[in-house]
Design an enzyme around this catalytic site. Structure first.
Site, PDB file in Angstrom:
ATOM      1  CB  SER A 149       2.753  38.449  -5.395  1.00 38.18           C
ATOM      2  OG  SER A 149       3.374  39.276  -6.215  1.00 38.18           O
ATOM      3  CG  ASP A 321       9.944  39.215  -1.852  1.00 39.69           C
ATOM      4  OD1 ASP A 321      10.343  39.683  -2.652  1.00 39.69           O
ATOM      5  OD2 ASP A 321       8.699  38.824  -1.507  1.00 39.69           O
ATOM      6  CG  HIS A 354       8.286  37.770  -5.041  1.00 43.43           C
ATOM      7  ND1 HIS A 354       7.578  38.355  -3.991  1.00 43.43           N
ATOM      8  CD2 HIS A 354       7.137  37.937  -6.082  1.00 43.43           C
ATOM      9  CE1 HIS A 354       6.372  38.841  -4.414  1.00 43.43           C
ATOM     10  NE2 HIS A 354       6.428  38.327  -5.690  1.00 43.43           N
TER      11      HIS A 354
END
Length: 378
Positions: A149, A321, A354
């Site tokens: 991320s 995601d 995610h």
């Protein structure tokens, strides 16, 4: 079985110039290390953290139950990033609320708590601070930089800012910049915080209050985006809480009460977050996410920006995601291939959204394990 982790810190007196034109001095970075640095100092792996994580990447704290590091399933003896082979370093970013200097600390220039006056920090600033820590540890070149991320953005930025100081980059569930939808989610979350009456323009410490209402809403918004629709339906669906009064429909028909399980879950996550996270830190880190865009200095051409990278890459994305979709990872892959860089790419068909980059998925963990075992000499 997890190993014991020991938090460390290092203070830097010299000013760190920031992208904004400001600087910060007498700052402290919190960090942890796992494994042993070899004689050649060539087996170091830097782990970069995401929004609400920290330097506590792996292991547990002695005497503290449920204190596993946020990537403990990935890093440790015999794990995908094997601390029997690598010297792993986790660093808490400047502006965080987990040990490194941030808004709740005292500004040495004024003698007052920074609060809203803490300078704006960017991904590039964090990378520069991490490089200073590595200098102090005597590490000239990293075997790899790895992150998921926002941490993946830092790993990518390392390849552009210090291309000769790393041999591999592992970028997981990340993107070359945020799209408009992501920036919009961040802005709504920030508005929830700054409009909380307890925010006091970011100087709430002086009033001995915390803008918990804003933090709760910010976390609820974020948490929705970290999960996939499939996972939310599977975990909660339209299930009602047991406490809901029995009636012909099962509803209370209330505009205030929590009736659905998903409502209860989100409120629980929001309440928990508001107890440990700093509101000013949330504003700083989401802004850093928004600002990151290495292609901007190259007329929006990512391939031109990535021409500076020299190392080998592993990129991993997850099919569900939608916050950092596989298409965004493939943009990075294309930009690297345009420059004839050595790239491995895995797209994992996982239902978790995610959050998949933090979870126990054998296919994902095996991809990382195989990459380190076969491509990253210790």
């Amino acid at each position: 079985m997890s190993f014991l982790a020991t938090p460390q810190s290092m203070t830097f007196e010299a000013p760190l110039p920031l992208q904004s034109g400001a600087s910060i001095r007498d700052y402290t970075l919190a960090y942890e290390t796992y494994g042993t640095l070899n004689a050649e100092r060539s087996n170091a792996v830097l782990i970069c953290h995401a929004l609400n994580a920290s330097h506590h990447v792996a292991g547990v704290y002695e005497g503290q139950p449920r204190s596993e590091g946020w990537w403990d399933n990935m890093i440790g003896p015999g794990k995908s990033v094997d601390t029997d082979r690598y010297f792993v370093i986790g660093v808490n970013n400047l502006g965080s609320c987990f040990g490194s200097t941030g808004p709740m600390h005292v500004n040495p220039d004024t003698g007052r708590v920074y609060g809203a006056d803490f300078p704006v920090v960017t991904v590039e600033d964090w990378v520069n601070a991490q490089a200073r820590l590595l200098d102090a540890l005597g590490i000239r070149q990293l075997a790899a930089v790895m992150g998921g991320s926002l941490g993946g953005m830092q790993a990518l930025s390392w390849t552009l800012q210090y291309p000769d100081r790393m041999r591999h980059a592992v970028v997981v569930a990340s993107a070359p910049n945020l799209n408009a939808e992501n920036i919009a989610f961040n802005e709504v979350a920030r508005r929830a915080i700054v409009t909380d009456p307890d925010f006091h323009g970011g100087h709430f410490y002086e009033h001995n209050v915390v803008p918990k209402r804003g933090l709760r809403i910010a976390r609820m918004i974020g948490h929705i985006t970290y999960l996939s629709d499939d996972v939310m339906n599977e975990k909660f669906g339209r299930e009602l809480r047991e406490a809901v009064a029995d009636s012909a429909t099962g509803y209370r028909y209330s505009t205030q009460d929590v009736e659905f399980q998903i409502e209860s879950y989100l409120r629980y996550q929001g309440d928990k977050f508001s107890e440990y996270f700093d509101a000013n830190t949330y504003l700083l880190i989401t802004r850093a996410l928004d600002y990151f865009d290495p292609a901007r200095a190259h007329g929006g051409h990512l391939s031109a920006a990535l021409a500076q990278a020299q190392c080998r890459f592993l990129l991993v994305s997850f099919s569900t995601d939608w916050r950092f979709s596989p298409e965004r990872s493939r943009e990075i892959v294309k930009g690297l291939l345009d420059n004839r860089r050595d790239v491995s790419y895995a797209e994992i068909d996982a239902p978790h959204g995610h959050d998949a980059f933090l979870l126990e998925d054998p296919r994902y963990l095996d991809v990382v394990r195989a990459y380190f075992n076969h491509k990253v000499p210790a």
